[in-house]
Write a protein that holds these residues in place. Structure first.
Motif, mmCIF file in Angstrom:
data_model
loop_
_atom_site.group_PDB
_atom_site.id
_atom_site.type_symbol
_atom_site.label_atom_id
_atom_site.label_comp_id
_atom_site.label_asym_id
_atom_site.label_seq_id
_atom_site.Cartn_x
_atom_site.Cartn_y
_atom_site.Cartn_z
ATOM 1 N N LYS A 79 0.688 -1.282 0.218
ATOM 2 C CA LYS A 79 0.186 -0.104 0.003
ATOM 3 C C LYS A 79 0.766 1.672 -0.245
ATOM 4 C CE LYS A 79 -4.567 -1.307 2.202
ATOM 5 N NZ LYS A 79 -5.359 -1.116 3.398
ATOM 6 N N ARG A 80 1.809 1.217 0.930
ATOM 7 C CA ARG A 80 2.604 2.263 0.945
ATOM 8 C C ARG A 80 3.274 2.229 -0.326
ATOM 9 N NH1 ARG A 80 3.670 0.216 6.375
ATOM 10 N NH2 ARG A 80 5.199 -1.068 5.621
ATOM 11 N N GLU A 81 4.125 1.455 -1.332
ATOM 12 C CA GLU A 81 4.916 1.795 -2.584
ATOM 13 C C GLU A 81 3.757 1.627 -3.556
ATOM 14 O OE1 GLU A 81 7.037 -1.880 -2.484
ATOM 15 O OE2 GLU A 81 8.017 -2.162 -1.005
ATOM 16 N N LEU A 82 2.638 1.007 -3.433
ATOM 17 C CA LEU A 82 1.809 1.572 -4.511
ATOM 18 C C LEU A 82 0.863 2.389 -4.359
ATOM 19 C CD1 LEU A 82 1.446 -2.047 -5.808
ATOM 20 C CD2 LEU A 82 2.950 -0.574 -6.642
ATOM 21 N N LYS A 83 0.809 3.936 -3.828
ATOM 22 C CA LYS A 83 -0.203 4.354 -3.518
ATOM 23 C C LYS A 83 0.099 5.385 -5.000
ATOM 24 C CE LYS A 83 2.042 6.019 0.878
ATOM 25 N NZ LYS A 83 1.981 7.363 1.070
ATOM 26 N N SER A 84 -1.111 5.416 -5.088
ATOM 27 C CA SER A 84 -2.183 6.707 -6.572
ATOM 28 C C SER A 84 -1.646 7.494 -6.272
ATOM 29 C CB SER A 84 -3.443 5.667 -6.970
ATOM 30 O OG SER A 84 -4.544 6.212 -5.526
#
Length: 333
Positions: free
Chosen positions: A328-333
């Motif tokens: 979730k932290r890496e793939l922030k939109s």
């Protein structure tokens, strides 16, 4: 239906979908996967589109041996994760909870989309409570249809063990039996809801994409074999990242995703696939509470006498959100 010849020019690839450019993470900063082999399940329902579209992404994550193992029934695919025949896969939350209650070695890692199924019925059924005393078709006891319908029934105070007549038939037969009025309801998974609408058979009593509370919880979740997850944490994270990126691609361009499914033989009906993928909110994995889904369905199934474990025990023994929280932290939109 659009014939395949209308799509001459080659099958759609993940690169063509833009999947390989969805906030690419620098894999060089991570340990390589402990294994280069990964096995996933394939079943008839196309709501698992992100899983089917993720092969190129898995290869970019370091998996050189990617296999999709086909199963005819959802229970076969679910059992395959528990036995280790499948390493990681998307599957329905209800059967996963039944397996955890039975002590099977699986781990729930993340939710993907919050709905795709519809409870379709004849005009005799206008609400879930109207199922009492009626005949409901399912493919098998303990399967996805059974657990979802049972959860709906317990939510409104019905007892799934005695308040309906269960009829075990294949989904293809259930559609015809519903059209003939020989059953009262069944749970349809994509592409069946789209086909039934086109043929004007039955009506949706519950649409899990739109109707609360079902639309507020995940339907499909990513599940891994416990030993695979324990022994291969880097591989598990990489595989989950690939599936989450594919989910983003489905949300961003459902038309291309539907074409991918059609061109690669996952569905015979492009139009139905397109309709389904446009309806399913694949981008909710960032927004919803994943643990709350396991808690909600565990409570419903326990109220129905289908499982004995408490939601707290199911969550404590059968979930691991570490990889999801990192991604979730890496793939922030």
């Amino acid at each position: 239906m659009i014939p395949r010849r209308a799509f001459l020019g080659g099958a759609v690839t993940l690169g063509g979908l833009g999947l390989l450019s969805v906030r690419l993470h620098s894999a060089a900063a991570e340990p390589p996967p402990e294994t280069t082999r990964i096995r996933l399940a394939r079943i008839r329902s196309i709501c698992r589109a992100p899983q089917y579209m993720t092969e190129e992404l898995l290869r970019s994550e370091g998996f050189s041996d990617v296999k999709y193992i086909a199963w005819q029934r959802t229970s076969e695919a679910t059992d395959a994760v528990a036995t280790g025949a499948v390493d990681i896969t998307m599957q329905y939350v209800g059967p996963s909870i039944l397996q955890l209650d039975a002590g099977k070695p699986i781990v729930v890692l993340a939710g993907i989309q919050p709905g795709c199924f519809e409870l379709v019925a004849t005009e005799r059924i206008r609400s879930i409570r109207d199922l009492k005393g009626k005949t409901v078709a399912i493919e098998e006891l303990a399967g996805s249809e059974y657990t979802f319908i049972s959860s709906m029934m317990t939510y409104v105070g019905l007892d799934p063990r005695k308040d309906v007549r269960w009829s075990t038939v294949p989904a293809s037969d259930a559609k015809q039996l519903l059209a003939e009025g020989k059953i009262d309801a069944f749970l349809a998974l994509p592409p069946d809801p789209q086909e039934l609408r086109a043929r004007r058979i039955g009506h949706a009593v519950v649409n899990s994409v739109m109707d609360r509370p079902w639309s507020e919880y995940f339907c499909c979740m990513v599940v891994g074999h416990r030993e695979f997850v324990r022994s291969n944490p880097a591989a598990t994270k990489r595989a989950l990242r690939a599936i989450l990126k594919a989910a983003d691609a489905c949300a961003a361009d459902p038309a291309r995703a539907a074409r991918f499914l059609f061109e690669n033989g996952y569905t015979e009906h492009y139009d139905y696939a397109l309709q389904a993928l446009r309806e399913i909110p694949y981008n909710r994995w960032r927004l919803y509470d994943h643990e709350d889904t396991v808690r909600f369905y565990s409570l419903r199934l326990r109220e129905g006498g289908i499982i004995k474990s408490s939601p707290q025990k199911i969550i404590a023994q059968g979930t691991d959100w570490q990889f999801l929280n990192e991604l979730k932290r890496e793939l922030k939109s």
